[in-house]
Design a protein around this motif. Structure first.
Motif, mmCIF file in Angstrom:
data_model
loop_
_atom_site.group_PDB
_atom_site.id
_atom_site.type_symbol
_atom_site.label_atom_id
_atom_site.label_comp_id
_atom_site.label_asym_id
_atom_site.label_seq_id
_atom_site.Cartn_x
_atom_site.Cartn_y
_atom_site.Cartn_z
ATOM 1 N N ILE A 313 0.814 -1.209 0.000
ATOM 2 C CA ILE A 313 0.000 0.000 0.000
ATOM 3 C C ILE A 313 0.852 1.266 0.000
ATOM 4 C CG2 ILE A 313 -0.211 0.072 2.525
ATOM 5 C CD1 ILE A 313 -3.086 1.108 2.119
ATOM 6 N N ASP A 314 2.032 1.184 0.604
ATOM 7 C CA ASP A 314 2.923 2.350 0.650
ATOM 8 C C ASP A 314 3.905 2.376 -0.516
ATOM 9 O OD1 ASP A 314 1.836 3.304 3.093
ATOM 10 O OD2 ASP A 314 3.019 1.821 4.194
ATOM 11 N N HIS A 315 3.735 1.436 -1.445
ATOM 12 C CA HIS A 315 4.649 1.334 -2.591
ATOM 13 C C HIS A 315 3.847 1.247 -3.886
ATOM 14 C CE1 HIS A 315 8.273 0.629 -0.083
ATOM 15 N NE2 HIS A 315 7.385 0.146 0.769
ATOM 16 N N GLY A 316 2.881 2.168 -4.021
ATOM 17 C CA GLY A 316 2.087 2.221 -5.243
ATOM 18 C C GLY A 316 1.285 0.962 -5.496
ATOM 19 N N ASN A 317 0.944 0.236 -4.405
ATOM 20 C CA ASN A 317 0.237 -1.043 -4.526
ATOM 21 C C ASN A 317 0.973 -2.032 -5.427
ATOM 22 O OD1 ASN A 317 -2.062 -0.314 -2.856
ATOM 23 N ND2 ASN A 317 -2.638 1.053 -4.545
ATOM 24 N N GLY A 318 2.307 -1.876 -5.456
ATOM 25 C CA GLY A 318 3.137 -2.814 -6.212
ATOM 26 C C GLY A 318 3.242 -2.525 -7.692
ATOM 27 N N LYS A 319 2.765 -1.382 -8.131
ATOM 28 C CA LYS A 319 2.821 -1.032 -9.551
ATOM 29 C C LYS A 319 3.918 0.005 -9.779
ATOM 30 C CE LYS A 319 -2.173 -1.725 -9.712
ATOM 31 N NZ LYS A 319 -3.488 -1.056 -9.819
ATOM 32 N N ASN A 320 4.599 -0.120 -10.915
ATOM 33 C CA ASN A 320 5.633 0.849 -11.277
ATOM 34 C C ASN A 320 6.635 1.029 -10.139
ATOM 35 O OD1 ASN A 320 4.310 1.316 -13.756
ATOM 36 N ND2 ASN A 320 2.945 2.789 -12.767
ATOM 37 N N LEU A 321 7.270 -0.053 -9.778
ATOM 38 C CA LEU A 321 8.235 -0.032 -8.678
ATOM 39 C C LEU A 321 9.573 0.509 -9.154
ATOM 40 C CD1 LEU A 321 7.427 -3.564 -7.239
ATOM 41 C CD2 LEU A 321 6.824 -1.365 -6.196
ATOM 42 N N CYS A 322 10.297 1.102 -8.220
ATOM 43 C CA CYS A 322 11.645 1.573 -8.502
ATOM 44 C C CYS A 322 12.607 0.966 -7.489
ATOM 45 C CB CYS A 322 11.734 3.096 -8.460
ATOM 46 S SG CYS A 322 13.401 3.703 -8.850
ATOM 47 N N PHE A 323 13.545 0.185 -8.003
ATOM 48 C CA PHE A 323 14.587 -0.398 -7.175
ATOM 49 C C PHE A 323 15.893 0.348 -7.422
ATOM 50 C CE2 PHE A 323 11.507 -3.730 -8.088
ATOM 51 C CZ PHE A 323 11.262 -4.254 -6.837
ATOM 52 N N ALA A 324 16.714 0.417 -6.392
ATOM 53 C CA ALA A 324 18.033 1.030 -6.541
ATOM 54 C C ALA A 324 19.095 -0.024 -6.255
ATOM 55 C CB ALA A 324 18.193 2.203 -5.579
ATOM 56 N N ILE A 325 20.106 -0.079 -7.094
ATOM 57 C CA ILE A 325 21.190 -1.038 -6.902
ATOM 58 C C ILE A 325 22.433 -0.316 -6.395
ATOM 59 C CG2 ILE A 325 22.785 -2.637 -8.034
ATOM 60 C CD1 ILE A 325 20.566 -3.573 -9.780
ATOM 61 N N MET A 326 22.975 -0.804 -5.289
ATOM 62 C CA MET A 326 24.258 -0.327 -4.798
ATOM 63 C C MET A 326 25.330 -1.276 -5.346
ATOM 64 S SD MET A 326 25.560 0.690 -0.969
ATOM 65 C CE MET A 326 25.583 -0.961 -0.254
ATOM 66 N N TRP A 327 26.002 -0.831 -6.390
ATOM 67 C CA TRP A 327 26.989 -1.684 -7.060
ATOM 68 C C TRP A 327 28.223 -1.888 -6.182
ATOM 69 C CZ3 TRP A 327 25.115 -4.077 -11.201
ATOM 70 C CH2 TRP A 327 24.037 -3.493 -11.872
ATOM 71 N N ASP A 328 28.593 -0.858 -5.473
ATOM 72 C CA ASP A 328 29.621 -0.986 -4.446
ATOM 73 C C ASP A 328 29.382 0.098 -3.415
ATOM 74 O OD1 ASP A 328 31.507 1.404 -4.737
ATOM 75 O OD2 ASP A 328 31.725 0.561 -6.745
ATOM 76 N N ASN A 329 30.027 -0.017 -2.260
ATOM 77 C CA ASN A 329 29.735 0.910 -1.159
ATOM 78 C C ASN A 329 30.761 2.025 -1.021
ATOM 79 O OD1 ASN A 329 31.928 -0.473 -0.173
ATOM 80 N ND2 ASN A 329 30.913 -1.233 1.678
ATOM 81 N N GLY A 330 31.617 2.180 -2.026
ATOM 82 C CA GLY A 330 32.622 3.239 -1.958
ATOM 83 C C GLY A 330 33.797 2.903 -1.071
ATOM 84 N N LEU A 331 33.848 1.665 -0.579
ATOM 85 C CA LEU A 331 34.940 1.236 0.298
ATOM 86 C C LEU A 331 35.658 0.017 -0.261
ATOM 87 C CD1 LEU A 331 33.070 1.476 3.733
ATOM 88 C CD2 LEU A 331 34.662 3.159 2.756
ATOM 89 N N ILE A 332 34.875 -0.969 -0.698
ATOM 90 C CA ILE A 332 35.444 -2.208 -1.240
ATOM 91 C C ILE A 332 34.600 -2.638 -2.438
ATOM 92 C CG2 ILE A 332 36.040 -4.619 -0.784
ATOM 93 C CD1 ILE A 332 36.248 -3.979 2.142
#
Length: 571
Positions: A313-332
């Motif tokens: 319900i707090d995420h557009g009822n699961g429609k048109n989702l946006c995920f973010a990928i952290m490819w690395d954490n800036g350390l390793i």
């Protein structure tokens, strides 16, 4: 005559061996040189065809067949016991084995169902494994301390009472590191747990016994604990190729468990499930919260399972989702197979959204996540732990005279103290300043996540972050020492799910040349990599939600898992 700590450990290990029915032991095991033993349970004659069918079933299928009386709880518990003993012989993953007690419990459940026609609860007849620290009345919880051998629990932990009220059958307890605060499952009593995919690699810690047992399908559902990611549910789940879930503080009851560093309540340890399927994770969480655990453990927040939140319900009822990928954490920078796991996930999400696998209304977007103060957050949690951890460990080992284990490696070295918190202690005022800093970092990270609303195109902040769980897949014993991808979530109190994606591929995961490095640790991690060393190691991802969003994190993880399965089916 007073026994030495070595004699106490030997006697305890002997009692464990005596608890195993001899007919369940394999007379022919793979040689020590055989690295992958993940398929051995399918080959051993200790398991019948029915044993294999039962132990390779999902939690949902098991519960359905138990409720319909196709299978009895005695049958199911016996089958998982036999496979758990196979797993023990292969990886040394168990501590307490209490066959007679569990089968009496299973028989009582079968008789109840036969007599009444109704199940005791939503986990009726299901065997559940428990990390060693989870107290069961009249059974020991040593957490790898010789000092605590012979200390039998006077009562169940709250979680065990709840699981039994739901109809579950606790049947084994699983191995942990001495002190728990160690990312390699190794102690003076039970020894070292290895990774079933490659026994030269670690199963992780501190729930390493659970990870190995679940991977070998010696248990359908297990419970671990998580305080730092590296000492956790998530690392063993990821390293062993199973699903594992770290919930937010105080959703699952912890009261009555044996623990380390008790009183250090700024960074709380949490209990959570491991399973071979996401339905097992959801079933556990929904069932436990249905029993109003806040009435039995004063630390548990008063929050029932929310179908609205699960339906996003707090995420557009699961429609048109946006995920973010952290490819690395800036350390390793992660090793190639870890990077490939993220790329597979991104491609699967985009393809699933556009093809309509998930729904004709889905249109997933995937953006890059900009890491925020990862070094500062990791240092803050480490400093909080170090405030009194060393004194805590030494106080316990002094009772038996055993030494604190100084190395995770196969060859012990006094100079190789890795990862475990150390320090001479600080004043209460100094600790307050660290806790104040923790509060401020949480506020800043909340703002950082909220600010992503300007980048998503949905009008909402990012729905979930997808990240590595470590900069490597399961490494050789003694080399699991970087917690920068998991520890921050324990300070920020973000729920996180581990999802298996792939395995190390010798052709696809070749080492790439690099000249620039973030840190000395980054260079060391790069130099450590050789795909042959990590042969057959599972590749997993970490799905991160926001504080208190357990239901949504489970639902979002199901969407990601479905997309990954859809992508595999097209190959």
């Amino acid at each position: 005559m007073t026994s030495t700590w070595q004699q106490i450990a030997t006697e305890k290990k002997s009692r464990q061996l005596d608890s195993v029915p001899q007919e369940w032991l394999n007379s022919s095991l793979p040689s020590e040189e055989t690295l992958s033993v993940i398929n051995f349970p399918q080959e051993t004659n200790v398991l019948s065809a029915l044993d294999r069918e039962i132990t390779e079933s999902s939690v949902a299928n098991l519960l359905s067949n138990l409720a319909s009386r196709k299978w009895t709880s005695v049958q199911v518990t016996t089958s998982f016991y036999k496979r758990a003993i196979v797993a023990q012989q292969l990886t040394n993953c168990l501590t307490e084995i209490f066959v007679d007690r569990a089968l009496v419990r299973a028989k009582e459940l079968d008789e109840h169902l036969e007599k009444t026609g109704t199940v005791v609860g939503p986990l009726h007849g299901l065997p559940i494994s428990l990390k060693d620290q989870i107290s069961i009345k009249q059974i020991e919880s040593t957490i790898g301390y010789v000092s605590w051998v012979g200390k039998f629990a006077e009562k169940n932990s709250v979680l065990v009472d709840i699981l039994e009220s739901l109809g579950a059958v606790p049947f084994v307890k699983t191995n942990v590191p001495q002190t728990l605060m160690w990312p390699e499952t190794f102690n003076h009593i039970f020894g070292r747990t290895t990774n079933p995919y490659n026994r030269s690699l670690t199963s992780g810690g501190s729930s390493g016994g659970e990870g190995a047992l679940i991977a070998l399908k010696g248990s359908p559902l297990g419970v671990g604990s998580d305080i730092g990611g590296q000492v956790s549910i998530r690392i063993p789940a990821g390293f062993c190729g199973v699903y594992g879930f770290r919930p937010s503080y105080n959703r699952i009851p912890y009261a009555g468990c044996v623990n380390t560093m008790e009183g250090g309540d700024s960074i709380l340890s949490v209990l959570g499930p491991l399973s071979n399927s996401l339905d097992g994770i959801k079933t556990f969480f929904k069932a436990v919260t249905s029993k109003e655990p806040w009435l039995k453990d004063p630390m548990v927040i008063r929050k029932r399972w929310s179908e609205e939140e699960y339906n996003l319900i707090d995420h557009g009822n699961g429609k048109n989702l946006c995920f973010a990928i952290m490819w690395d954490n800036g350390l390793i920078v992660p090793h190639p197979p870890v990077r490939r796991g993220l790329e597979i996930t991104k491609a699967a999400l985009l393809a699933a959204g556009h093809r309509g696998i998930l729904s004709s209304l889905y249109l997933n977007t995937v953006i890059d996540w900009k890491p925020y103060k990862q070094a500062e957050i990791t240092k803050n949690i480490s400093d909080i732990w170090a405030a009194a951890a060393e004194e805590d460990f030494k106080t316990v080992v002094a009772l038996s005279g055993e030494p604190v284990i100084e190395s995770m490696g196969l060859v012990q070295s006094e100079k190789e103290l890795l990862f475990r918190p150390t320090g001479s202690g600080i004043s209460a005022f100094a600790l307050w300043q660290l806790q104040k800093k923790k509060r401020d970092l949480r506020q800043e990270h909340l703002n950082h996540w909220e600010d992503t609303a300007s980048q998503t195109g949905t009008g909402r902040p990012v729905d979930a972050i997808i990240s590595p769980l470590a900069p490597y897949t399961a490494p050789p014993h003694g080399l699991n020492k970087y917690g920068q991808y998991t520890m921050p979530l324990n300070l920020l109190d973000y729920p996180a799910m581990i999802i298996p994606v792939s395995k190390v591929d010798q052709e696809l995961d070749v080492k790439q040349p690099r000249e620039d490095f973030y840190t000395a640790d980054d260079r060391e991690n790069y130099e450590q990599y050789d795909p042959a060393t990590y042969e057959n190691a599972p590749v997993s991802i970490q799905v991160i939600g926001r504080t208190g969003e357990e239901e949504a994190t489970i639902a979002l993880s199901e969407i990601i898992d479905e997309a990954l399965r859809g992508a595999k089916s097209k190959l």
